[in-house]
Design a protein around this motif. Structure first.
Motif, short mmCIF file in Angstrom:
data_model
loop_
_atom_site.label_atom_id
_atom_site.label_comp_id
_atom_site.label_asym_id
_atom_site.label_seq_id
_atom_site.Cartn_x
_atom_site.Cartn_y
_atom_site.Cartn_z
N ALA A 140 -63.37 74.10 -98.80
CA ALA A 140 -64.38 75.04 -98.61
C ALA A 140 -65.56 74.93 -99.16
N SER A 141 -65.56 73.97 -100.20
CA SER A 141 -66.96 73.67 -100.99
C SER A 141 -67.63 72.87 -99.94
N GLY A 142 -66.88 71.89 -99.15
CA GLY A 142 -67.56 71.12 -98.29
C GLY A 142 -68.20 72.00 -97.06
N PHE A 143 -67.42 73.05 -96.72
CA PHE A 143 -68.04 73.90 -95.66
C PHE A 143 -69.49 74.29 -96.20
N LEU A 144 -69.39 74.93 -97.45
CA LEU A 144 -70.53 75.51 -97.92
C LEU A 144 -71.57 74.63 -98.26
N LEU A 145 -71.37 73.53 -98.81
CA LEU A 145 -72.38 72.46 -98.98
C LEU A 145 -73.02 72.10 -97.66
N TYR A 146 -72.28 72.01 -96.63
CA TYR A 146 -72.83 71.48 -95.28
C TYR A 146 -73.58 72.58 -94.75
N GLY A 147 -73.30 74.04 -94.82
CA GLY A 147 -74.18 74.82 -94.40
C GLY A 147 -75.33 75.16 -95.10
N MET A 148 -75.16 74.73 -96.47
CA MET A 148 -76.37 75.00 -97.15
C MET A 148 -77.39 73.69 -96.88
N SER A 149 -77.07 72.57 -96.60
CA SER A 149 -77.94 71.65 -96.06
C SER A 149 -78.51 71.89 -94.45
N MET A 150 -77.70 72.52 -93.70
CA MET A 150 -78.39 73.08 -92.56
C MET A 150 -79.39 74.03 -92.74
N VAL A 151 -79.27 74.86 -93.64
CA VAL A 151 -80.15 76.09 -94.01
C VAL A 151 -81.48 75.42 -94.64
N TYR A 152 -81.05 74.24 -95.40
CA TYR A 152 -82.49 73.23 -95.94
C TYR A 152 -83.20 72.88 -94.65
N ALA B 96 -83.36 73.57 -91.60
CA ALA B 96 -84.03 74.81 -90.83
C ALA B 96 -85.33 75.47 -91.85
N THR B 97 -85.05 75.31 -93.06
CA THR B 97 -86.41 75.99 -93.68
C THR B 97 -87.28 75.19 -94.70
N GLY B 98 -86.90 74.09 -94.58
CA GLY B 98 -87.39 73.10 -95.73
C GLY B 98 -87.34 73.56 -97.01
N SER B 99 -86.45 74.29 -97.68
CA SER B 99 -86.58 74.55 -98.90
C SER B 99 -85.18 74.90 -99.47
N LEU B 100 -84.82 74.73 -100.74
CA LEU B 100 -83.38 75.28 -101.25
C LEU B 100 -83.79 76.44 -102.10
N ASP B 101 -84.87 76.95 -102.54
CA ASP B 101 -85.34 78.19 -103.22
C ASP B 101 -85.01 79.38 -102.36
N ILE B 102 -84.42 80.36 -103.08
CA ILE B 102 -83.86 81.36 -102.36
C ILE B 102 -85.12 82.27 -101.58
N THR B 103 -86.08 82.46 -102.49
CA THR B 103 -87.43 83.17 -102.20
C THR B 103 -88.27 82.48 -100.95
N GLU B 104 -88.14 81.17 -101.19
CA GLU B 104 -88.82 80.13 -100.06
C GLU B 104 -87.94 80.37 -98.59
N ILE B 105 -86.64 80.27 -98.78
CA ILE B 105 -85.85 80.49 -97.65
C ILE B 105 -86.05 81.85 -96.97
N ALA B 106 -86.15 82.83 -97.76
CA ALA B 106 -86.47 84.18 -97.10
C ALA B 106 -87.74 84.32 -96.21
N GLU C 28 -91.57 79.89 -86.25
CA GLU C 28 -91.59 78.65 -85.81
C GLU C 28 -90.30 78.21 -86.53
N ALA C 29 -89.37 79.02 -87.29
CA ALA C 29 -88.39 78.30 -88.05
C ALA C 29 -87.21 77.86 -86.75
N ASN C 30 -86.67 76.92 -87.03
CA ASN C 30 -85.27 76.40 -86.18
C ASN C 30 -84.30 77.55 -86.35
N LYS C 31 -84.05 78.45 -85.21
CA LYS C 31 -83.08 79.46 -85.40
C LYS C 31 -81.70 78.82 -85.15
N LEU C 32 -81.76 77.85 -84.27
CA LEU C 32 -80.09 77.36 -84.00
C LEU C 32 -79.79 76.56 -85.04
N ILE C 33 -80.49 75.82 -85.68
CA ILE C 33 -80.01 74.94 -86.93
C ILE C 33 -79.45 76.04 -88.03
#
Length: 531
Positions: A173-185, A187-197, A204-209
Motif C-alpha cells: 500500500a505504501s508503494g501504491f501511495l508513493l507511486y501515486g504521489m510521483s504521478m501527482v508530482y 503532473a503538477t511539478g511540485s510536492l507542496d500541497i498549496t502549489e499542487i492546488a 495546461e496541467a496534464n489531467k491524464l497523469i
C-alpha cells in the motif's frame, strides 16, 4: 541569508512533535541506565507526557491563521491541532487501558512504550504535513512502529503471523501511495500541497497523469482506512495482534488517516473532486456491504469489531464524497465536518469497546470470543451497562452519540443529492444493528460460560482462573519476559475501571449534547477550506 533560513524554520510551531521526540529519547535513555527497574514509572511518565501534548494542542486550537514552518513543509492550523489533541488523548487512554494486559503478558517493556510514542509522533507529522514528502515520512514512521508493535510478542505464533501480513500488505500500500504521489508530482511539478492546488486549476496541467496518479493515491489511502477492497489485513491483524496493540492501531491512527484524506484530496486535489468522489463512492458502498454482512458470521469479538471498523469507515466516506456538488463547495464544510465528527465519535466508542476486552482479559485468557461475554451482567452489571451503551452507539441507536454521527453524515449525503446511496446506508445500518444487538442479548440473557470451556485461548504452562468474567483484582504482580518483576498497584488497577465508566458516559452525553464537539469540527473544516 542565515537569519532568513532560521526564520523559515519557525520550530516553535512544531512544539508538540519536538516535545514528544524528546520524551521518547528520554524514556529510552533512562530505561537503558536503570535496566528496566522502573517500568511502571516510565509508563506513568509516558501517559502524563502524552496528556501534556494533548492539553497543549487543545489550548492553542483557536488559531485564526495557520502557521507555516520548516520552509512551508509543516502547517499548524486548527484542524491539525484538534486532530493531534484527540490522537494524543486516545493514546493516553489506550496506555491506561492496556497497562494490566501488557504486564500480564511480559510486554511491559520500554520498547512497547517507545513504539507507541513513535506511532503518535508519526501521526502528528502526518496531520501537520504540508508537502507530500512529509506526509510519506510521517506515514512510514507510524507504519513501521505498528509493524514492530504487532510482533512484540515474538514467541506468540498468531502475533508473528499477523505482523507478517500487516508488513507485506502495508509495504504494498505504501508503494501504491508513493507511486501515486510521483504521478501527482509529474503532473503538477511540485510536492507542496498549496502549489499542487494551484497547479490543478491550471488548464495546461496534464489531467491524464493527474487522474492516473489519483487512482494510486486513493488506493493507498483506502488501505490505511481499511476499506474494501483493501481490507484483507484488518480482520487477521486485529485478531492476531495482542489486544493492547489492536487498540493502539485501531483508535488514534484513524485521526491521521482522516487528515490524509483532507490534506491530499481536499486541500491539494479539490479541483479533481469529481474524479476522487466517484472512487470514494465505490469504496463506501463496498465497505458498508462487506463489513456488515461479514461481521454477522464472526464468533471472535475482535474479528467482529474489525469488520465493524470496515463498515464504519465506509459510512464515514459518505461525508467525504458529498462535499462538492456540480463543482460547488457550498456544503463542503458541513459534509467534511460531519465526517470528522464521525471519526472522533467512532474512536471514542472503539476505545471503550476494546477497553472492555482488555479489562476482561486475564493472564493466559484473552476473553476475545463473543461467547466469553455470556452472563456478563450477572458478574459485573456496571461493565455490562457500559457495553450496552457502546453497542447501541455503534448501531446508531438514540440517544447515543453514534446515532447523531450517522444522522449528520446521512444529511450531508442527502443534501448532495445521493438519495439512493443514503437509503442504502440506512439499510446497511439496520443490518449492522443485528450483530451489535446480539452482543447485548448475550450479555443480558445468556447464562455464563467458563472461559476455558468456551474455547478462549489459553497459553501453555499458565494457570487459568475459573472464569474470565470475574471482577478484576485490585492489584497484581507479574513477571515479564526478562524476568523483571512489574508491580501494578491498586490505584493503577482501579484507574481503567474509572476511565471506562467515563468513556461510556461520554458516549451518552455527547449523544444528548453533541453541538459543542460538532461545532469544533465545523470550525476546523471551515478554516481548512478558507486556507
Amino acid at each position: 541569508m542565515t537569519a532568513i533560513t532560521f526564520a523559515s524554520l519557525n520550530a516553535t510551531a512544531a512544539f508538540p512533535e519536538i516535545f514528544l521526540a524528546c520524551v521518547v529519547l528520554t524514556l529510552l535513555v533512562f530505561d537503558g541506565l536503570t535496566k528496566s527497574r522502573y517500568l511502571c514509572l516510565l509508563h506513568s511518565f509516558s501517559v502524563v507526557s502524552v496528556l501534556v501534548v494533548a492539553a497543549f494542542c487543545f489550548y492553542h486550537f483557536d488559531l485564526k491563521e495557520p502557521e507555516l514552518a520548516f520552509s512551508n513543509m509543516y502547517i499548524n492550523d486548527s484542524m491539525g491541532l484538534l486532530l493531534k489533541g484527540f490522537s494524543a488523548l486516545s493514546l493516553a487512554v489506550t496506555l491506561v487501558y492496556a497497562r494490566q494486559y501488557v504486564a500480564d503478558r511480559g510486554m511491559m517493556r520500554s520498547e512497547y512504550l517507545a513504539l507507541a510514542l513513535f506511532a503518535l509522533l508519526g501521526q502528528m507529522v502526518m496531520i501537520s504535513a504540508n508537502t507530500l514528502l512529509l506526509i510519506y515520512l510521517g506515514l512510514e514512521l507510524l507504519s513501521l512502529s505498528l509493524y514492530a508493535a504487532v510482533a512484540l510478542r515474538r514467541d506468540h505464533l498468531q502475533s508473528t503471523e499477523a505482523a507478517m501480513k500487516y508488513f507485506i500488505l502495508g509495504a504494498l500500500a505504501s508503494g501504491f501511495l508513493l507511486y501515486g504521489m510521483s504521478m501527482v508530482y509529474g503532473a503538477t511539478g511540485s510536492l507542496d500541497i498549496t502549489e499542487i492546488a494551484k497547479a490543478t486549476v491550471n488548464p495546461e496541467a496534464n489531467k491524464l497523469i493527474l487522474v492516473f496518479g489519483l487512482v494510486f493515491v486513493v488506493s493507498g489511502l483506502a488501505f490505511k482506512l481499511g476499506v474494501v477492497p483493501y481490507h484483507m489485513w484488518v480482520p487477521d491483524v486485529y485478531q492476531g495482534a495482542p489486544t493492547a496493540i489492536t487498540l493502539l492501531m485501531g483508535a488514534a491512527p484513524k485521526f491521521a488517516a482522516f487528515s490524509l484524506l483532507v490534506r491530499i484530496l481536499v486541500e491539494a486535489l479539490l479541483a479533481t473532486a469529481y474524479d476522487w468522489q466517484q472512487m470514494l463512492l465505490v469504496l463506501s458502498v463496498l465497505s458498508m456491504a462487506v463489513g456488515n454482512l461479514a461481521a454477522i458470521m464472526q464468533t471472535n469479538l475482535k474479528r467482529m469489531l474489525a469488520y465493524s471498523t470496515i463498515a464504519q469507515m465506509g459510512f464515514m466516506l459518505l461525508g467525504m464524497l458529498s462535499g462538492v456538488v456540480d463543482k460547488h463547495t457550498v456544503g463542503a464544510a458541513s459534509a467534511y465536518g460531519a465526517s470528522m465528527f464521525y471519526v472522533v465519535t467512532y474512536v471514542l466508542t472503539t476505545l471503550g469497546t476494546f477497553g472492555v476486552v482488555l479489562l476482561l482479559a486475564r493472564q493466559g485468557i484473552e476473553s476475545d470470543r463473543i461467547v466469553d461475554l455470556k452472563g456478563l451482567n450477572t458478574r459485573s452489571p456496571w461493565l455490562a451497562l457500559v457495553v450496552l451503551v457502546l453497542m447501541f452507539s455503534l448501531a446508531g441507536i438514540p440517544p447515543m452519540v453514534g446515532f447523531y454521527a450517522k444522522l449528520m453524515v446521512l444529511q450531508a449525503a442527502f443534501a448532495a443529492g445521493h438519495v439512493l446511496l443514503t437509503v442504502f446506508a440506512v439499510l446497511m445500518s439496520l443490518v449492522g444493528a443485528f450483530y451489535y444487538l446480539r452482543i447485548v442479548k448475550i450479555i443480558y440473557f445468556d447464562a455464563s460460560v467458563n472461559a476455558a470451556v468456551s474455547g478462549a485461548f489459553v497459553e501453555p504452562n499458565v494457570s487459568v482462573e475459573s472464569s474470565a468474567l470475574d471482577e478484576l483484582s485490585v492489584g497484581a504482580q507479574v513477571v515479564d519476559s526478562n524476568q523483571n518483576q512489574v508491580n501494578v498497584c491498586g490505584a493503577c488497577s482501579a484507574l481503567p475501571k474509572v476511565l471506562l465508566a467515563v468513556n461510556g458516559a461520554l458516549v451518552l452525553i455527547l449523544g444528548v449534547v453533541p453541538s459543542g464537539l460538532m461545532g469544533l469540527c465545523l470550525q476546523a473544516m471551515q478554516r481548512v477550506l478558507g486556507q
